[in-house]
Motif scaffolding. Structure first.
Motif, mmCIF file in Angstrom:
data_model
loop_
_atom_site.group_PDB
_atom_site.id
_atom_site.type_symbol
_atom_site.label_atom_id
_atom_site.label_comp_id
_atom_site.label_asym_id
_atom_site.label_seq_id
_atom_site.Cartn_x
_atom_site.Cartn_y
_atom_site.Cartn_z
ATOM 1 N N ASN A 85 0.831 -1.211 0.000
ATOM 2 C CA ASN A 85 0.000 0.000 0.000
ATOM 3 C C ASN A 85 0.859 1.253 0.000
ATOM 4 O OD1 ASN A 85 -2.374 -1.454 0.006
ATOM 5 N ND2 ASN A 85 -2.644 -1.361 2.218
ATOM 6 N N ALA A 86 1.911 1.253 0.824
ATOM 7 C CA ALA A 86 2.793 2.424 0.886
ATOM 8 C C ALA A 86 3.494 2.648 -0.455
ATOM 9 C CB ALA A 86 3.828 2.232 1.997
ATOM 10 N N TYR A 87 3.955 1.559 -1.059
ATOM 11 C CA TYR A 87 4.626 1.674 -2.356
ATOM 12 C C TYR A 87 3.655 2.198 -3.417
ATOM 13 C CZ TYR A 87 6.645 0.315 -6.816
ATOM 14 O OH TYR A 87 7.103 0.324 -8.104
ATOM 15 N N LYS A 88 2.414 1.666 -3.418
ATOM 16 C CA LYS A 88 1.430 2.087 -4.408
ATOM 17 C C LYS A 88 1.071 3.562 -4.256
ATOM 18 C CE LYS A 88 0.326 -1.652 -6.791
ATOM 19 N NZ LYS A 88 0.390 -1.704 -8.254
ATOM 20 N N LEU A 89 1.013 4.047 -3.010
ATOM 21 C CA LEU A 89 0.706 5.458 -2.787
ATOM 22 C C LEU A 89 1.766 6.341 -3.426
ATOM 23 C CD1 LEU A 89 -0.833 7.796 -1.471
ATOM 24 C CD2 LEU A 89 0.495 7.391 0.613
ATOM 25 N N ASP A 122 5.855 -2.625 -11.897
ATOM 26 C CA ASP A 122 6.349 -2.264 -10.560
ATOM 27 C C ASP A 122 7.697 -2.928 -10.291
ATOM 28 O OD1 ASP A 122 4.072 -0.776 -9.999
ATOM 29 O OD2 ASP A 122 3.022 -2.473 -9.109
ATOM 30 N N CYS A 123 7.757 -4.241 -10.539
ATOM 31 C CA CYS A 123 8.996 -4.990 -10.287
ATOM 32 C C CYS A 123 10.125 -4.492 -11.188
ATOM 33 C CB CYS A 123 8.766 -6.471 -10.501
ATOM 34 S SG CYS A 123 7.630 -7.227 -9.310
ATOM 35 N N PHE A 124 9.781 -4.178 -12.431
ATOM 36 C CA PHE A 124 10.800 -3.672 -13.349
ATOM 37 C C PHE A 124 11.347 -2.333 -12.854
ATOM 38 C CE2 PHE A 124 11.984 -1.218 -17.183
ATOM 39 C CZ PHE A 124 13.007 -2.027 -17.647
ATOM 40 N N GLN A 145 12.296 -11.797 -11.267
ATOM 41 C CA GLN A 145 10.884 -11.817 -10.882
ATOM 42 C C GLN A 145 10.006 -11.300 -12.018
ATOM 43 O OE1 GLN A 145 9.371 -13.130 -8.317
ATOM 44 N NE2 GLN A 145 7.347 -12.412 -8.963
ATOM 45 N N VAL A 146 10.476 -10.269 -12.720
ATOM 46 C CA VAL A 146 9.723 -9.741 -13.866
ATOM 47 C C VAL A 146 9.556 -10.816 -14.929
ATOM 48 C CG1 VAL A 146 9.682 -8.010 -15.701
ATOM 49 C CG2 VAL A 146 10.531 -7.381 -13.440
ATOM 50 N N LEU A 147 10.647 -11.546 -15.227
ATOM 51 C CA LEU A 147 10.567 -12.607 -16.228
ATOM 52 C C LEU A 147 9.575 -13.690 -15.815
ATOM 53 C CD1 LEU A 147 14.302 -13.110 -17.320
ATOM 54 C CD2 LEU A 147 12.460 -11.991 -18.585
ATOM 55 N N LYS A 148 9.550 -14.037 -14.536
ATOM 56 C CA LYS A 148 8.603 -15.040 -14.055
ATOM 57 C C LYS A 148 7.169 -14.593 -14.293
ATOM 58 C CE LYS A 148 11.494 -17.030 -10.364
ATOM 59 N NZ LYS A 148 11.641 -17.185 -8.890
ATOM 60 N N THR A 157 3.588 -2.827 -19.658
ATOM 61 C CA THR A 157 4.302 -2.078 -20.703
ATOM 62 C C THR A 157 5.742 -2.541 -20.848
ATOM 63 O OG1 THR A 157 4.938 -0.353 -19.115
ATOM 64 C CG2 THR A 157 2.848 -0.051 -20.298
ATOM 65 N N THR A 158 6.224 -3.285 -19.853
ATOM 66 C CA THR A 158 7.598 -3.785 -19.882
ATOM 67 C C THR A 158 7.700 -4.995 -20.817
ATOM 68 O OG1 THR A 158 7.906 -3.081 -17.597
ATOM 69 C CG2 THR A 158 9.500 -4.638 -18.480
#
Length: 489
Positions: A85-89, A122-124, A145-148, A157-158
């Protein structure tokens, strides 16, 4: 100008131009105005449909944000206690709201989807940030993690080409030339025109050719690393890094059954302090040597809320003293905000100061002000000493009260995950519990620092951590805690 508006206006001006020039000349020419007007109506309807679609997206966004802000505003600390939640804010305020602004001011664009978990993008973004900071170890973890997630069919978009571009070079920086070459070839198979990948491929192949003269053993080890895809974290400035993080995870606590038998619970009256004779505090041993104790019901919920209320307007990024210059500065290994409260700020501050004095038997006259600290998501303070060492004797010179003899730490909140106070040299971990406090001496009775008290505040993973602490100094304690030749308390 929006394309639909532009089309509409051009059609409108064309019709006007035709009507003005040829209106009275020929009825035949005037029939052209009929078709021009028809085209104008068609363009207008298409423009309306496009604007309605854009407005629908904006309305949908507004509804989602209204529901989200109603929930978050009802309990801000509880909402921000969850790290996602904090990251998304932060992400919304830095990228999503500006994207909405573009949607309003420009062409209708694709709306932003929100998820309860970190998306591919987000992970990218996290991996790219690590890469830009030269942290290739975490770059690899995030990019993998992005590749997974991409392999699992998640959209964003990545692209895989972007991920492989960062991942291949990060792996190369970690010394895994074989895998760097493999990833670069994968990148070129997806994007044969990728210039940087083409250059890297030739560079990696040349390096590999130079390494072929090495022993078979080294080659076998390199292949093993490539197959595993697991890398050791580079050595950093913190010698006890592994122990520190292990304790923060709740592992490696060195409290044997034999030592546990030495720990007791009791009522504590401050060695006969009149104020505690009728209502002593519950005291529990947390560690035997050095002696660390926890006191229960030290601060009430009402007192805690009042302290937080007073402290919030004064909160500022916590600082550390540079051992070389003696100047206070911010540091990456201390991530929190703190403020200092004086007794004149509110009666509750004076009351808590007196209480700590009664519990410890030490005078607060030469102690530092009450420090209040707030740790948000990821907030931490890596291993450090509270007292000044031999090479920083002047650290507290301006105070004129000697070294920090003891630390009294109040926990003013529970923490859902993380946030422990750990002592790497001891293998001790003390977990926050709202309303309790822990106390230990930083100096031996000889006046020398007790280096076993090096401690840390573990990162907050889920929740919000509030603490307040009082540092007692040597001056004025001579008769309250007499010096001696005993080296261990």
């Amino acid at each position: 100008m929006k394309p639909w508006v532009s089309t509409l206006l051009m059609a409108w001006f064309a019709a006007l131009s035709c009507a003005w020039a040829e209106f009275f000349t020929s009825i035949g020419h005037m029939t052209d105005l009929i078709y021009a007007e028809k085209d104008l109506v068609h363009a207008l309807k298409e423009y309306i449909l496009a604007e309605e679609a854009k407005l629908s997206k904006i309305k949908s966004w507004a509804s989602k944000m209204e529901a989200l802000t109603s929930k978050s505003a009802a309990d801000p600390e509880g909402y921000l206690a969850h790290p996602v939640n904090a990251y998304k804010l932060v992400k919304r305020l830095n990228s999503d709201w500006p994207a909405l602004e573009d949607l309003v001011l420009q062409d209708p664009a694709t709306g932003t989807k929100y998820q309860a978990t970190l998306s591919v993008d987000d992970c990218f973004g996290m991996g790219r940030s690590a890469y830009n900071e030269g942290d290739y170890y975490h770059t690899v973890l995030w990019m993998e993690q992005v590749l997974k997630q991409l392999d699992a069919g998640e959209e964003g978009t990545t692209t895989k080409s972007q991920v492989l571009d960062y991942l291949s070079y990060a792996v190369f920086q970690l010394g895994d030339l074989h895998r760097a070459l493999e990833l670069t070839r994968r990148l070129l198979s997806l994007d044969p025109s990728h210039e940087r990948a083409g250059g890297n491929l030739h560079y990696f192949e040349r390096l590999l050719e130079e390494q072929r003269g090495k022993s078979l053993l080294n080659q076998t080890e390199a292949v093993a690393v490539t197959q595993e895809g697991i890398y050791e974290r580079p050595v950093d400035y913190l010698p006890e890094r592994d122990v520190y993080e292990s304790l923060c995870r709740g592992e490696g606590v060195k409290l044997t059954p034999r030592r546990q038998k030495r720990l007791f619970c009791r009522y504590h009256d401050g060695n006969g302090a009149p104020q505690l004779l009728i209502a002593p505090f519950k005291e529990e041993d947390e560690w035997d040597s050095p002696h660390i104790v926890r006191y229960y019901d030290v601060m009430s919920d009402e007192e805690i809320e009042r302290i937080k209320e007073i402290a919030k307007p004064k909160l500022a990024r916590a600082t550390v003293r540079d051992p070389k210059t003696g100047v206070l500065t911010v540091a990456s290994y201390r991530v929190s905000k703190s403020s200092w409260l004086e007794e004149d700020d509110d009666p509750v501050v004076a009351r808590i100061n007196r209480r700590m004095q009664h519990i410890t038997g030490l005078t607060v006259k030469t102690a530092e002000l009450l420090q209040v600290a707030n740790y948000g998501m990821g907030g931490q303070y890596e291993p450090h000493f509270d007292f000044s060492r031999n090479n920083e004797r002047d650290a507290f010179k301006r105070l004129g009260t000697g070294n920090r003899v003891a630390t009294f730490l109040n926990y003013m909140s529970d923490v859902e995950a993380g946030g422990a106070t750990v002592f790497p040299d001891l293998g001790a971990a003390i977990w926050p519990k709202k309303g309790t406090a822990v106390f230990w001496y930083n100096l031996l009775r000889s006046g020398e620092g007790d280096y076993r008290t090096r401690h840390a505040a573990c990162p907050v993973l889920v929740g919000c951590k509030w603490v307040s602490n009082k540092w007692f100094h040597e001056r004025g304690q001579e008769f309250l805690r007499p010096c001696g030749s005993t080296e261990v308390d």
